[in-house]
Write a protein that holds these residues in place. Sequence first.
Motif, PDB file in Angstrom:
ATOM      1  N   ALA A 193      50.930  34.592  33.292  1.00 46.16           N
ATOM      2  CA  ALA A 193      50.068  35.663  33.813  1.00 46.16           C
ATOM      3  C   ALA A 193      48.640  35.538  33.293  1.00 46.16           C
ATOM      4  O   ALA A 193      47.696  35.957  33.960  1.00 46.16           O
ATOM      5  CB  ALA A 193      50.639  37.019  33.436  1.00 46.16           C
ATOM      6  N   ASP A 194      48.461  34.959  32.115  1.00 41.70           N
ATOM      7  CA  ASP A 194      47.119  34.830  31.548  1.00 41.70           C
ATOM      8  C   ASP A 194      46.385  33.577  32.017  1.00 41.70           C
ATOM      9  O   ASP A 194      45.166  33.592  32.183  1.00 41.70           O
ATOM     10  CB  ASP A 194      47.196  34.807  30.016  1.00 41.70           C
ATOM     11  N   TYR A 195      47.117  32.478  32.223  1.00 48.65           N
ATOM     12  CA  TYR A 195      46.463  31.196  32.480  1.00 48.65           C
ATOM     13  C   TYR A 195      46.701  30.622  33.867  1.00 48.65           C
ATOM     14  O   TYR A 195      46.290  29.495  34.134  1.00 48.65           O
ATOM     15  CB  TYR A 195      46.913  30.182  31.431  1.00 48.65           C
ATOM     16  N   SER A 196      47.325  31.359  34.737  1.00 46.69           N
ATOM     17  CA  SER A 196      47.578  30.856  36.084  1.00 46.69           C
ATOM     18  C   SER A 196      46.265  30.742  36.858  1.00 46.69           C
ATOM     19  O   SER A 196      45.470  31.680  36.893  1.00 46.69           O
ATOM     20  CB  SER A 196      48.517  31.801  36.830  1.00 46.69           C
ATOM     21  N   PRO A 197      46.005  29.598  37.481  1.00 50.79           N
ATOM     22  CA  PRO A 197      44.772  29.449  38.254  1.00 50.79           C
ATOM     23  C   PRO A 197      44.685  30.420  39.430  1.00 50.79           C
ATOM     24  O   PRO A 197      43.591  30.823  39.828  1.00 50.79           O
ATOM     25  CB  PRO A 197      44.802  28.004  38.752  1.00 50.79           C
ATOM     26  N   LEU A 198      45.827  30.811  39.967  1.00 48.85           N
ATOM     27  CA  LEU A 198      45.813  31.762  41.079  1.00 48.85           C
ATOM     28  C   LEU A 198      45.311  33.128  40.623  1.00 48.85           C
ATOM     29  O   LEU A 198      44.544  33.786  41.329  1.00 48.85           O
ATOM     30  CB  LEU A 198      47.215  31.883  41.679  1.00 48.85           C
ATOM     31  N   ILE A 199      45.738  33.550  39.448  1.00 55.52           N
ATOM     32  CA  ILE A 199      45.297  34.850  38.934  1.00 55.52           C
ATOM     33  C   ILE A 199      43.832  34.796  38.524  1.00 55.52           C
ATOM     34  O   ILE A 199      43.074  35.735  38.764  1.00 55.52           O
ATOM     35  CB  ILE A 199      46.206  35.294  37.767  1.00 55.52           C
ATOM     36  N   ILE A 200      43.417  33.701  37.932  1.00 50.24           N
ATOM     37  CA  ILE A 200      42.006  33.550  37.560  1.00 50.24           C
ATOM     38  C   ILE A 200      41.132  33.591  38.803  1.00 50.24           C
ATOM     39  O   ILE A 200      40.082  34.240  38.828  1.00 50.24           O
ATOM     40  CB  ILE A 200      41.804  32.244  36.763  1.00 50.24           C
ATOM     41  N   GLN A 201      41.557  32.929  39.878  1.00 48.97           N
ATOM     42  CA  GLN A 201      40.797  32.947  41.128  1.00 48.97           C
ATOM     43  C   GLN A 201      40.767  34.345  41.730  1.00 48.97           C
ATOM     44  O   GLN A 201      39.746  34.784  42.243  1.00 48.97           O
ATOM     45  CB  GLN A 201      41.390  31.952  42.130  1.00 48.97           C
ATOM     46  N   ALA A 202      41.875  35.067  41.669  1.00 46.28           N
ATOM     47  CA  ALA A 202      41.923  36.424  42.208  1.00 46.28           C
ATOM     48  C   ALA A 202      40.988  37.349  41.441  1.00 46.28           C
ATOM     49  O   ALA A 202      40.316  38.204  42.033  1.00 46.28           O
ATOM     50  CB  ALA A 202      43.353  36.954  42.167  1.00 46.28           C
TER      51      ALA A 202
END
Length: 89
Positions: free
Chosen positions: A3-12
């Motif tokens: 949840a902290d390092y996922s590129p999808l979450i960072i992009q969102a």
Amino acid sequence: MAADYSPLIIQARADIISYRGTAIQAGTHPNPTFGYESDKVGSSRTRNYQGAYVSQVIKTMNKLGLQRAVANMDYLNSQLALQRTRIEV
């Protein structure tokens, strides 16, 4: 960790910041344009022109309010996309 390092979450998260800036900018009035223009000043003893100009776009019929409403909806949709991405990850 996902949840902290996922590129999808960072992009969102980055999309939320981008859409927030767009929402702020969407309802502002356009800036006026000032300038000076000249064409062949003093050449060949022909008729020349020079001078200043001012241009301003005036938006009517609540177009700025509608643009801001659309941008705010995009901002809210980006927040929902972040939640959906967190659930998927």
